[in-house]
Design an enzyme around this catalytic site. Structure first.
Site, short mmCIF file in Angstrom:
data_model
loop_
_atom_site.label_atom_id
_atom_site.label_comp_id
_atom_site.label_asym_id
_atom_site.label_seq_id
_atom_site.Cartn_x
_atom_site.Cartn_y
_atom_site.Cartn_z
CG ASP A 163 -2.03 -0.99 1.14
OD1 ASP A 163 -1.77 -2.01 0.58
OD2 ASP A 163 -3.19 -0.70 1.72
CE LYS A 231 -5.42 2.11 2.25
NZ LYS A 231 -4.24 1.51 2.93
CE LYS A 267 -7.16 -1.18 2.49
NZ LYS A 267 -5.80 -1.80 2.86
#
Length: 331
Positions: A163, A231, A267
């Site tokens: 991430d 995300k 996400k």
């Protein structure tokens, strides 16, 4: 276990290659991103609100709860993290409800790079992925070589997913090619010598991006650079995931897939705390992208506090009684 990034089909690869001119230089990328349709803020917020009113009952609700459980990235990202805390979190991820072994396990355990090996060992052959934040999370304020070293360390330790955070300062300054090249470089750093690679989730920190138009632009920029997931947030700022922003990102993924044939995951992270919230997001996914995205392979929740509420609602459906927070573990 390591996961291999799916190779694009010939048609998708060809359609994606046809967009190479878009990223040929800074001017071309700027023209493309600023040529995207402007966002109708009123319409976007109204649609997100409308989708949030959908009601799901009985068996459909039970299915949605289990689906949401299976999509959670259970996370600990604190300076006081210890190997013991990470092992306990892994145990909870494998068996979220110790009194009911039918409860689905979570999708991933997300930790800092130095805790990847601990999480990997604790999870064993459970099938739960290990995700690691990298690139000077959460601020992203570091030189590129430092960010790449951060990523390579996490991948070498066994991270299945990375991430990363974008350089919001560069993006807001209009240095789109700098952000594009950084994402590409991190994507390359996710590769392993054996041909496998960690999946790359690109975090935008949408609460700092100021406009919906910027969210649409950065979504396309990240996908063009090779993001496997986009995300919303780090969970470390005041404004994190919101339904309108998530809907906008889902629409960008839909349009990118229609244009290139390449599927990208989404996400939302931060601020999603209740079962009702989670179901609203699942409805958005279903209505915008359809069933192919309703799996942990393509949609995740970055919301550890959500897990306990899902478990309490699940217990209520099975027993008819609301157990309360004392019946679930506190992280």
């Amino acid at each position: 276990m390591p996961i291999t990034v799916p190779a694009y089909g010939k048609e998708a690869a060809g359609r994606l290659a046809s967009m190479a001119d878009v990223t040929a230089d800074d001017g071309a990328l700027r023209r493309f991103l600023h040529g995207l349709p402007g966002v109708d803020a009123v319409g976007l917020e109204a649609r997100a609100a409308t989708l949030g009113t959908r009601s799901i009952k009985t068996t459909a609700k039970a299915y949605a709860i289990d689906l949401a459980l299976s999509m959670i990235d259970l996370t600990t990202l604190e300076g006081a993290d210890t190997p013991g805390k990470v092992r306990a979190l892994c145990a909870k991820g494998i068996h979220p409800d110790p009194t009911d072994r039918t409860a689905p396990k979570v999708a991933a355990i997300c930790v800092y790079p130095d805790m990847v090996a601990t999480a990997k060992e604790a999870l064993g052959d459970s099938g739960i992925h290990v995700a690691s934040v990298a690139t000077a999370f959460p601020a992203g304020r570091a030189a590129l070589p430092v960010k790449l070293a951060d990523t390579r360390d996490a991948v070498a330790a066994g991270a299945d997913e990375i991430d990363m955070v974008i350089d919001r300062g560069a993006f807001l300054s209009g240095r789109y090619m700098d952000v594009f090249e950084e994402i590409k470089a991190v994507k390359e750093a996710c590769a392993r010598p054996d041909g496998t690679a960690a999946h790359l989730k690109v975090i935008f920190e949408t609460g700092e991006l100021q406009t919906y138009d910027n969210v649409r632009r950065v979504s396309w920029l990240a996908m063009l650079a090779g993001a496997d997931f986009i995300k919303t947030s780090t969970g470390k700022v005041a404004v994190n995931a919101t339904p309108p922003v998530t809907l906008l990102m889902l629409e960008a993924v839909r349009d990118f897939h229609a244009t290139t044939g390449v599927q990208v995951g989404v996400k939302p992270a931060g601020g999603i705390r209740t079962t009702k919230d989670a179901i609203k997001y699942l409805v958005m996914v279903n209505e915008t992208l359809g069933e192919p995205w309703l799996t942990a392979d393509w949609f995740r929740f970055g919301a550890s506090s959500l897990l306990n509420d899902l478990l309490m609602q699940r217990q209520k459906l099975s027993t008819g009684r609301y157990s309360g927070p004392d019946y679930v573990t506190v992280d």
